[in-house]
Enzyme design. Structure first.
Site, PDB file in Angstrom:
ATOM      1  N   LYS A  61      -8.004   0.068   7.678  1.00 20.77           N
ATOM      2  CA  LYS A  61      -8.547  -1.165   7.091  1.00 20.77           C
ATOM      3  C   LYS A  61      -9.740  -1.694   7.903  1.00 20.77           C
ATOM      4  O   LYS A  61      -9.944  -1.295   9.054  1.00 20.77           O
ATOM      5  CB  LYS A  61      -7.421  -2.200   6.988  1.00 20.77           C
ATOM      6  CG  LYS A  61      -6.282  -1.737   6.056  1.00 20.77           C
ATOM      7  CD  LYS A  61      -5.231  -2.814   5.839  1.00 20.77           C
ATOM      8  CE  LYS A  61      -4.129  -2.311   4.912  1.00 20.77           C
ATOM      9  NZ  LYS A  61      -3.137  -3.378   4.590  1.00 20.77           N
ATOM     10  N   ARG A  78       5.190   6.074   6.558  1.00 19.56           N
ATOM     11  CA  ARG A  78       5.561   4.654   6.677  1.00 19.56           C
ATOM     12  C   ARG A  78       6.334   4.407   7.982  1.00 19.56           C
ATOM     13  O   ARG A  78       6.225   3.339   8.584  1.00 19.56           O
ATOM     14  CB  ARG A  78       6.340   4.200   5.441  1.00 19.56           C
ATOM     15  CG  ARG A  78       5.427   4.160   4.202  1.00 19.56           C
ATOM     16  CD  ARG A  78       6.051   3.417   3.047  1.00 19.56           C
ATOM     17  NE  ARG A  78       6.174   1.992   3.312  1.00 19.56           N
ATOM     18  CZ  ARG A  78       5.284   1.078   2.932  1.00 19.56           C
ATOM     19  NH1 ARG A  78       4.195   1.420   2.292  1.00 19.56           N
ATOM     20  NH2 ARG A  78       5.501  -0.197   3.186  1.00 19.56           N
ATOM     21  N   THR A  88       5.189  -3.933   7.693  1.00 17.51           N
ATOM     22  CA  THR A  88       3.969  -4.571   7.183  1.00 17.51           C
ATOM     23  C   THR A  88       3.386  -5.560   8.199  1.00 17.51           C
ATOM     24  O   THR A  88       2.180  -5.591   8.416  1.00 17.51           O
ATOM     25  CB  THR A  88       4.294  -5.317   5.868  1.00 17.51           C
ATOM     26  OG1 THR A  88       4.881  -4.399   4.949  1.00 17.51           O
ATOM     27  CG2 THR A  88       3.036  -5.925   5.264  1.00 17.51           C
ATOM     28  N   ASN A 122      -3.371  -5.434   9.259  1.00 19.04           N
ATOM     29  CA  ASN A 122      -2.297  -4.605   9.824  1.00 19.04           C
ATOM     30  C   ASN A 122      -2.710  -3.133   9.968  1.00 19.04           C
ATOM     31  O   ASN A 122      -1.891  -2.231   9.905  1.00 19.04           O
ATOM     32  CB  ASN A 122      -1.016  -4.766   9.004  1.00 19.04           C
ATOM     33  CG  ASN A 122      -1.177  -4.355   7.556  1.00 19.04           C
ATOM     34  OD1 ASN A 122      -2.263  -3.985   7.127  1.00 19.04           O
ATOM     35  ND2 ASN A 122      -0.102  -4.420   6.797  1.00 19.04           N
ATOM     36  N   HIS A 157      -3.114   1.202   5.552  1.00 20.77           N
ATOM     37  CA  HIS A 157      -2.317   1.253   4.318  1.00 20.77           C
ATOM     38  C   HIS A 157      -1.528   2.553   4.312  1.00 20.77           C
ATOM     39  O   HIS A 157      -1.992   3.567   4.839  1.00 20.77           O
ATOM     40  CB  HIS A 157      -3.248   1.216   3.097  1.00 20.77           C
ATOM     41  CG  HIS A 157      -2.550   1.540   1.808  1.00 20.77           C
ATOM     42  ND1 HIS A 157      -1.828   0.613   1.105  1.00 20.77           N
ATOM     43  CD2 HIS A 157      -2.435   2.713   1.119  1.00 20.77           C
ATOM     44  CE1 HIS A 157      -1.306   1.192   0.020  1.00 20.77           C
ATOM     45  NE2 HIS A 157      -1.658   2.469   0.010  1.00 20.77           N
TER      46      HIS A 157
HETATM   47  P1  GDP Z   1       2.752  -2.461   2.826  1.00 20.14           P
HETATM   48  O1  GDP Z   1       3.254  -1.501   1.776  1.00 20.14           O
HETATM   49  O2  GDP Z   1       3.567  -2.410   4.090  1.00 20.14           O
HETATM   50  O3  GDP Z   1       1.278  -2.280   3.109  1.00 20.14           O
HETATM   51  O4  GDP Z   1       2.944  -3.936   2.273  1.00 20.14           O
HETATM   52  P2  GDP Z   1       2.815  -4.520   0.773  1.00 20.14           P
HETATM   53  O5  GDP Z   1       2.624  -3.390  -0.200  1.00 20.14           O
HETATM   54  O6  GDP Z   1       3.951  -5.434   0.545  1.00 20.14           O
HETATM   55  O7  GDP Z   1       1.495  -5.395   0.830  1.00 20.14           O
HETATM   56  C1  GDP Z   1       0.212  -4.798   0.749  1.00 20.14           C
HETATM   57  C2  GDP Z   1      -0.672  -5.384   1.813  1.00 20.14           C
HETATM   58  O8  GDP Z   1      -0.844  -6.761   1.551  1.00 20.14           O
HETATM   59  C3  GDP Z   1      -0.100  -5.330   3.233  1.00 20.14           C
HETATM   60  O9  GDP Z   1      -0.373  -4.124   3.896  1.00 20.14           O
HETATM   61  C4  GDP Z   1      -0.799  -6.491   3.902  1.00 20.14           C
HETATM   62  O10 GDP Z   1      -2.089  -6.134   4.380  1.00 20.14           O
HETATM   63  C5  GDP Z   1      -0.963  -7.479   2.774  1.00 20.14           C
HETATM   64  N1  GDP Z   1       0.089  -8.503   2.842  1.00 20.14           N
HETATM   65  C6  GDP Z   1       1.415  -8.339   2.596  1.00 20.14           C
HETATM   66  N2  GDP Z   1       2.082  -9.505   2.749  1.00 20.14           N
HETATM   67  C7  GDP Z   1       1.146 -10.414   3.103  1.00 20.14           C
HETATM   68  C8  GDP Z   1       1.199 -11.817   3.401  1.00 20.14           C
HETATM   69  O11 GDP Z   1       2.259 -12.447   3.368  1.00 20.14           O
HETATM   70  N3  GDP Z   1       0.015 -12.422   3.720  1.00 20.14           N
HETATM   71  C9  GDP Z   1      -1.167 -11.724   3.754  1.00 20.14           C
HETATM   72  N4  GDP Z   1      -2.299 -12.384   4.082  1.00 20.14           N
HETATM   73  N5  GDP Z   1      -1.256 -10.430   3.487  1.00 20.14           N
HETATM   74  C10 GDP Z   1      -0.128  -9.772   3.166  1.00 20.14           C
HETATM   75 MG    MG Z   2       2.675  -1.329  -0.207  1.00 21.97          MG
END
Ligand code: GDP
Ligand code: MG
Length: 141
Positions: free
Chosen positions: A11, A87, A93, A114, A117
């Site tokens: 990212k 993962r 996350t 973070n 992806h």
């Molecule tokens: P991942 O699969 O672990 O990447 O998580 P998700 O698919 O749930 O979310 C996609 C991306 O959205 C994450 O990698 C984070 O960068 C972002 N994200 C998730 N939850 C939050 C949140 O509560 N706040 C913010 N600002 N970004 C979030």
């Molecule tokens: Mg995801």
């Protein structure tokens, strides 16, 4: 072979901090082969499309804006059990909750920044790989 690829993006914050090389080294050391790679910059529309699955989540607007705010490095990675193993390598996350030694723990700063992806299923790994890389059957070599 079906089910052995995952799609990652390094990212913007991690790319601009020059973490790309260290992150790729760790990915390779964990046994993943790079099948496709590009450094690019998503438009806001592309970021919206990539994360469309999250469009009803409260953080969607911020996430789209962030992902279009700087360069990313997209890669198709191959390994047996790629989605789950990747993962595990990247961690939770939220970097604050990610296990010691994971990529997000080392290179992430917060939930949004973070570092990387990782696809969440074999099906999405293929959809996301096709989003970034157009050439069919390029992962067969
Ligand atoms: P991942 O699969 O672990 O990447 O998580 P998700 O698919 O749930 O979310 C996609 C991306 O959205 C994450 O990698 C984070 O960068 C972002 N994200 C998730 N939850 C939050 C949140 O509560 N706040 C913010 N600002 N970004 C979030
Ligand atoms: Mg995801």
């Amino acid at each position: 072979m079906a089910g052995d690829i995952t799609l990652t993006m390094i990212k913007p914050y991690a790319v601009t901090k020059n973490y790309t090389g260290d992150i790729i080294t760790q990915i390779n050391k964990a046994g993943f082969k790079i099948k496709a790679l590009k450094m690019t910059w998503l438009s806001p529309l592309q970021a919206e499309q990539f994360y469309a699955v999250h469009k009803d989540r409260p953080f969607y607007g911020a996430l789209v804006q962030y992902m279009a705010s700087g360069p990313i490095v997209a890669m198709v990675l191959q390994k047996e059990n790629a989605v789950a193993d990747f993962r595990k390598l990247i961690g939770a996350t939220d970097p604050a909750e990610a296990a010691e030694g994971t990529i997000r723990k080392q290179f992430g700063t917060d939930k949004q920044r973070n570092a990387v992806h990782g696809s969440d299923s074999d099906e999405n790994a293929i959809i996301e790989s096709n989003f970034h890389f157009a050439i069919k059957d390029q992962y067969a070599y």
